[in-house]
Enzyme design. Structure first.
Site: not given
Length: 276
Positions: A40, A112, A153
């Site tokens: 990330e 995301k 993440c």
């Protein structure tokens, strides 16, 4: 298929971050990897929105991404940039993952979905939603013998996403991350192993690690986990490095046959509860 997780310590200069990434991609390619995942915030790891605004480039014609496309073509491999910040019209950013094919073209992108808004004891509060807009589309991509499921993440704490990816055909799950040290020590290994076990999938997690120029510290410990939940490769530190492993789709079929959780799942109602 051989895969590589690239562990980095990204700073505030996109060109410096790219310069650090290039030799690690070359190392992965020379070792025979046909797919490489970076963490990330690969291209810039800012502390605040002002730092991000001063350096984040538009997605179209993005200079560092253009170079990554060249590297993918040069090495003849899939290169998956775990994420970078992409400016949006409303002043916020997308935290976007970008997959390049061996021909250097972009194959898939994923924004995301789950944003990290949390107060962690001993650390500053994290308010990702103050800077980023969450995505709303799950993404899979074809890697030949594997179907890749894309995540980033904090997504790893939401198993519904991984269940949906696996039911859509994903048998390799990518989790690029920049995990904090306290949450990494407590949850990194167990959450990633759980996602592999629940879906009977390979999981590859490329991490940021160490003390960054923005003042943050990240956990490192990049992992590759098999569909039975076993860690087959790990960088057991927070320094930059390249993690390699051979993975096989047959192990996915074996794990899902032994514990057919995806096939056995049923819809159900919970009277009086709000439905997601």
């Amino acid at each position: 298929m051989k895969v590589a997780a690239i562990q980095m310590r990204s700073g505030l200069d996109p060109e410096a971050n790219l310069a650090a990434l290039e030799p690690m991609l070359a190392e992965a390619a020379s070792a025979g990897a046909s797919y490489a995942l970076t963490p990330e915030v690969t291209m810039i790891f800012p502390e605040n929105r002002d730092q991000l605004r001063s350096t984040a480039a538009p997605f179209e014609g993005h200079p560092q991404l253009a170079r990554v496309g060249e590297l993918a073509r040069q090495h003849g491999m899939h290169i998956h940039i775990g994420s970078l910040a992409v400016p949006l019209p409303d002043g916020r950013f997308a935290n976007r993952s970008v997959l390049f094919g061996p021909d250097g073209r972009q194959v898939a992108t994923y924004d995301k979905i789950h944003l990290f808004d949390a107060d962690i004891a001993g650390l500053n509060a994290y308010r990702e939603s103050a800077t980023y807009a969450g995505g709303d589309v799950a993404v899979t991509a074809d890697l030949g013998s594997f179907t890749l499921g894309m995540s980033i993440c904090y997504d790893m704490r939401f198993p519904r996403l991984y269940n949906a990816l696996a039911n859509a055909g994903a048998n390799l799950i990518a989790v690029p991350a920049a995990f904090t040290v306290p949450t990494g020590q407590a949850h990194w290994h167990v959450l990633l192993r759980a996602r592999a076990i629940e879906t009977g999938s390979w999981v590859i997690a490329a991490a940021q690690g160490g003390q960054h120029p923005n003042g943050r510290a990240t956990y490192g410990h990049s992992l590759i986990i098999d569909p039975w939940g076993r860690i087959v490769a790990e960088l057991d530190h927070d320094a930059p490095g390249v993690l390699l492993a051979e993975i096989a789709p047959e192990q996915v079929a074996d794990a899902r046959q032994r514990i057919p959780a995806l096939a056995n799942a049923r819809n159900f109602a919970l009277p009086g509860a709000l439905q997601p």
